[in-house]
Structure formats: structure tokens, C-alpha cells
Write an enzyme that holds these catalytic residues in place. Structure first.
Site, mmCIF file in Angstrom:
data_model
loop_
_atom_site.group_PDB
_atom_site.id
_atom_site.type_symbol
_atom_site.label_atom_id
_atom_site.label_comp_id
_atom_site.label_asym_id
_atom_site.label_seq_id
_atom_site.Cartn_x
_atom_site.Cartn_y
_atom_site.Cartn_z
ATOM 1 N N GLU A 1 -56.594 42.508 -1.165
ATOM 2 C CA GLU A 1 -55.788 42.721 -2.379
ATOM 3 C C GLU A 1 -56.264 43.939 -3.170
ATOM 4 O O GLU A 1 -56.011 44.050 -4.373
ATOM 5 C CB GLU A 1 -55.808 41.468 -3.274
ATOM 6 C CG GLU A 1 -55.322 40.191 -2.620
ATOM 7 C CD GLU A 1 -53.843 40.200 -2.219
ATOM 8 O OE1 GLU A 1 -53.151 41.203 -2.468
ATOM 9 O OE2 GLU A 1 -53.410 39.193 -1.634
ATOM 10 N N HIS B 1 -48.774 30.947 -4.940
ATOM 11 C CA HIS B 1 -49.977 31.614 -4.416
ATOM 12 C C HIS B 1 -51.169 31.478 -5.368
ATOM 13 O O HIS B 1 -52.201 30.938 -4.979
ATOM 14 C CB HIS B 1 -49.674 33.100 -4.128
ATOM 15 C CG HIS B 1 -50.827 33.840 -3.538
ATOM 16 N ND1 HIS B 1 -50.741 34.662 -2.439
ATOM 17 C CD2 HIS B 1 -52.133 33.896 -3.906
ATOM 18 C CE1 HIS B 1 -51.932 35.159 -2.142
ATOM 19 N NE2 HIS B 1 -52.787 34.713 -3.022
ATOM 20 N N GLU C 1 -55.018 25.599 -28.171
ATOM 21 C CA GLU C 1 -55.730 26.874 -28.060
ATOM 22 C C GLU C 1 -54.928 27.945 -27.312
ATOM 23 O O GLU C 1 -55.228 29.134 -27.441
ATOM 24 C CB GLU C 1 -57.039 26.656 -27.284
ATOM 25 C CG GLU C 1 -58.010 25.754 -27.977
ATOM 26 C CD GLU C 1 -59.084 26.533 -28.720
ATOM 27 O OE1 GLU C 1 -59.919 27.135 -28.039
ATOM 28 O OE2 GLU C 1 -59.064 26.546 -29.962
ATOM 29 N N HIS D 1 -56.884 30.972 -6.862
ATOM 30 C CA HIS D 1 -55.831 30.011 -6.504
ATOM 31 C C HIS D 1 -56.048 28.674 -7.218
ATOM 32 O O HIS D 1 -56.317 27.664 -6.556
ATOM 33 C CB HIS D 1 -55.832 29.783 -4.980
ATOM 34 C CG HIS D 1 -55.752 31.022 -4.150
ATOM 35 N ND1 HIS D 1 -56.196 31.084 -2.848
ATOM 36 C CD2 HIS D 1 -55.263 32.257 -4.427
ATOM 37 C CE1 HIS D 1 -55.991 32.297 -2.352
ATOM 38 N NE2 HIS D 1 -55.438 33.037 -3.290
ATOM 39 N N HIS E 1 -58.636 37.483 -9.265
ATOM 40 C CA HIS E 1 -57.540 36.757 -8.616
ATOM 41 C C HIS E 1 -58.093 35.486 -7.988
ATOM 42 O O HIS E 1 -59.179 35.506 -7.396
ATOM 43 C CB HIS E 1 -56.893 37.628 -7.543
ATOM 44 C CG HIS E 1 -55.991 36.870 -6.610
ATOM 45 N ND1 HIS E 1 -54.843 36.238 -7.037
ATOM 46 C CD2 HIS E 1 -56.083 36.618 -5.281
ATOM 47 C CE1 HIS E 1 -54.276 35.642 -5.995
ATOM 48 N NE2 HIS E 1 -55.000 35.849 -4.927
HETATM 49 O O1 2HA Z 1 -57.748 36.106 0.833
HETATM 50 O O2 2HA Z 1 -56.690 35.438 -2.115
HETATM 51 O O3 2HA Z 1 -54.497 36.872 -1.819
HETATM 52 C C1 2HA Z 1 -57.873 36.511 -0.439
HETATM 53 C C2 2HA Z 1 -56.657 36.216 -1.199
HETATM 54 C C3 2HA Z 1 -55.426 36.919 -0.815
HETATM 55 ZN ZN ZN Z 2 -54.817 34.980 -3.039
#
Ligand code: 2HA
Ligand code: ZN
Length: 270
Positions: A116, A210, A169, A141, A139
Site C-alpha cells: 500500500e 477492507h 467523544e 483492519h 492502515h
Molecule cells: O497486506 O493491509 O491492504 C497489507 C494490507 C493490504
Molecule cells: Zn489492508
């Protein structure tokens, strides 16, 4: 030369990544983090004149030419970063208008920057254009935010309003709201460009089905934004199937924004 393993920027990143993993946000090789550093910060720890190798990036980011970036590696497991940071992390300098990442430290077993990287670098450039102090792109998940994108309207205003209503909050922590992108193929320049565009108006960008991107001036800010939005999404999933007897009203959201000295996104309160 000082030992980079004791550098504050490295220990702080490792600590944050381990916490992200412990929260269940980064299964397997999920998630990636990048931190912009100054030459002053890194000069004591790496020989700037002894690059290890060049990594082609496949995109341009002229605004980041010459930037130093500490970043997680593609395919690396957050679970393992603390045990072998030099394998999982890399310190690169961007050259040729962003087309080349010159490796100065890390990726010791032949690794490379996160898949990414385009979304990270384009997001850094977009954030720097609205906040020159922004340094971190994160980033991951998180379960509840991810689940919420299956059952909630993906309109950014509607999604934000629900999150704001879940904890008092929220409107204070992310008054500009969250921007939501529809499902797109990850790891591409296209999702990078779309994310960067959304980053101009919010520090949180949800990737439907995602995960989420959070940014900030430091790791605490990016982490805290994601942590707060994820908690709100968890509350939402606990109540979404039950009759809603109470909520935080728009009037109350305005009171909260005033109390914390922030302005809710224009037009996002009724
Ligand atoms: O593999 O999170 O979006 C890493 C990630 C791809
Ligand atoms: Zn990801």
C-alpha cells in the site's frame, strides 16, 4: 553511529504496531504504517551516503521528493515486528520525484515497502497540503468498522453521523467526520489516488469491506482516531438490531463540539 534499535522513532513505532496487533486490527500481514522523518532525526543512526539498494515505487509523488520514510514491509506480520524489526521495517529516502525509494536501513532479508505504499505516499502528500505537521499514515483492519461497512449506508455523512451518535467523544475526536470509499482493489495507484483525495477533508478514510486509514501528526493521533472510530462502530453493532430508545441528538452534538472547541463538518449536522 548510534544503534537505530534504540532510536525513539523506531521504539515508538514498534510499540504502536504491537498494540495494533494486540487489538486484533492486523491479522497475518494485514495493515501498514508509514512515518515521515527529518534528516536530523535519522542522521545519527544511518549512513546517508551508504544506501543498501533502490526500490522502484511505480508512482510519482513530487511533494515528497527527498523525504525520509520509516515504513512496514510487504508481507510482514505485525505480530513479528517487535522480535525482528530490521526484517519487517525499512527506512527509505524518496528520490526521483517519488519514483525511487532508496533503502537506508531494514528489510534485511530482501523485503520491500508495503503493497500500500502508493496509498501511503499519496496520502502523506495530500495531508501535508492541508496540515504541514502531518507525519503518520496508518492502515489496519479493525473488526467492527469492517463489519459496519456490510450493514450500514456507505454515504460518508450518514456513516459519520452514526459514529458520532455512538459515543459522546466522537464528534470532539473527529469533528471533520470520516470519509468512506466504496470497495476498490487494494494495492493500486487508483485506490491510492482516491484515498489521498478523501484525505484532504478528513483524517479517517474507511475502505468498505477492507479496513480504515488514519493519519496524524504523530502515532498517538493516528492510533487514537482509529481507536475511537472503532469503539463507536463496536457500540453500533451491539445496538443496531435493537429498538433505539435514546440517541445523542444533533443539538447535543453541537454542544459537545462547542465544549471541545471544534467545528463539526459543515452541513453534517441537521
Ligand atoms: O497486506 O493491509 O491492504 C497489507 C494490507 C493490504
Ligand atoms: Zn489492508
Amino acid at each position: 553511529m548510534k544503534d537505530i534499535i534504540s532510536a525513539p522513532f523506531l521504539t515508538e513505532l514498534i510499540r504502536t504496531i504491537s498494540t495494533m496487533y494486540a487489538h486484533g486490527w492486523d491479522e497475518r500481514n494485514g495493515g501498514n504504517v508509514s512515518v515521515l522523518l527529518n534528516e536530523d532525526q535519522v542522521a545519527d543512526y544511518v549512513d546517508l551516503h551508504a544506501p543498501i539498494r533502490d526500490i522502484p515505487t511505480g508512482f510519482e509523488a513530487p511533494a515528497l521528493d527527498g523525504a525520509y520514510v520509516l515504513v512496514t514491509g510487504t508481507g510482514k506480520y505485525f505480530r513479528n515486528v517487535q522480535y525482528d524489526p530490521a526484517d519487517s521495517l525499512g527506512l527509505v529516502k524518496l528520490l526521483d520525484g517519488g519514483r525511487t525509494a532508496q533503502l537506508l536501513w531494514g528489510f534485511s532479508n530482501g523485503g520491500s515497502v508495503t503493497s500500500e505504499f502508493p496509498a501511503h505516499m499519496m496520502s502523506h502528500a495530500a495531508r501535508l497540503s492541508v496540515d504541514p505537521a502531518n507525519r503518520v499514515v496508518m492502515h489496519c483492519h479493525p473488526n467492527h468498522l469492517l463489519a459496519m461497512t456490510y450493514v450500514h449506508d456507505l454515504d460518508s455523512r450518514a456513516f459519520t453521523r452514526t459514529l458520532w451518535q455512538m459515543c459522546s467523544e466522537c464528534v470532539a475526536v473527529f469533528p471533520e467526520g470520516v470519509n468512506v470509499l466504496p470497495w476498490m482493489l487494494c494495492g493500486t495507484n487508483e485506490i491510492g489516488q482516491a484515498t489521498a483525495e478523501q484525505m484532504k477533508t478528513a483524517r479517517l478514510v474507511v475502505w468498505a469491506q477492507h479496513g480504515i486509514y488514519g493519519v496524524g501528526r504523530d502515532l498517538d493521533e493516528a492510533f487514537g482516531l482509529i481507536e475511537t472510530a472503532e469503539k463507536a462502530a463496536e457500540i453500533y453493532l451491539k445496538i443496531a438490531h435493537l429498538p433505539r430508545l435514546n440517541t445523542i441528538t444533533d443539538e447535543q452534538l453541537r454542544l459537545l463540539a462547542d465544549k471541545f472547541g471544534v467545528r463539526a463538518r459543515e452541513g453534517w449536522l441537521d
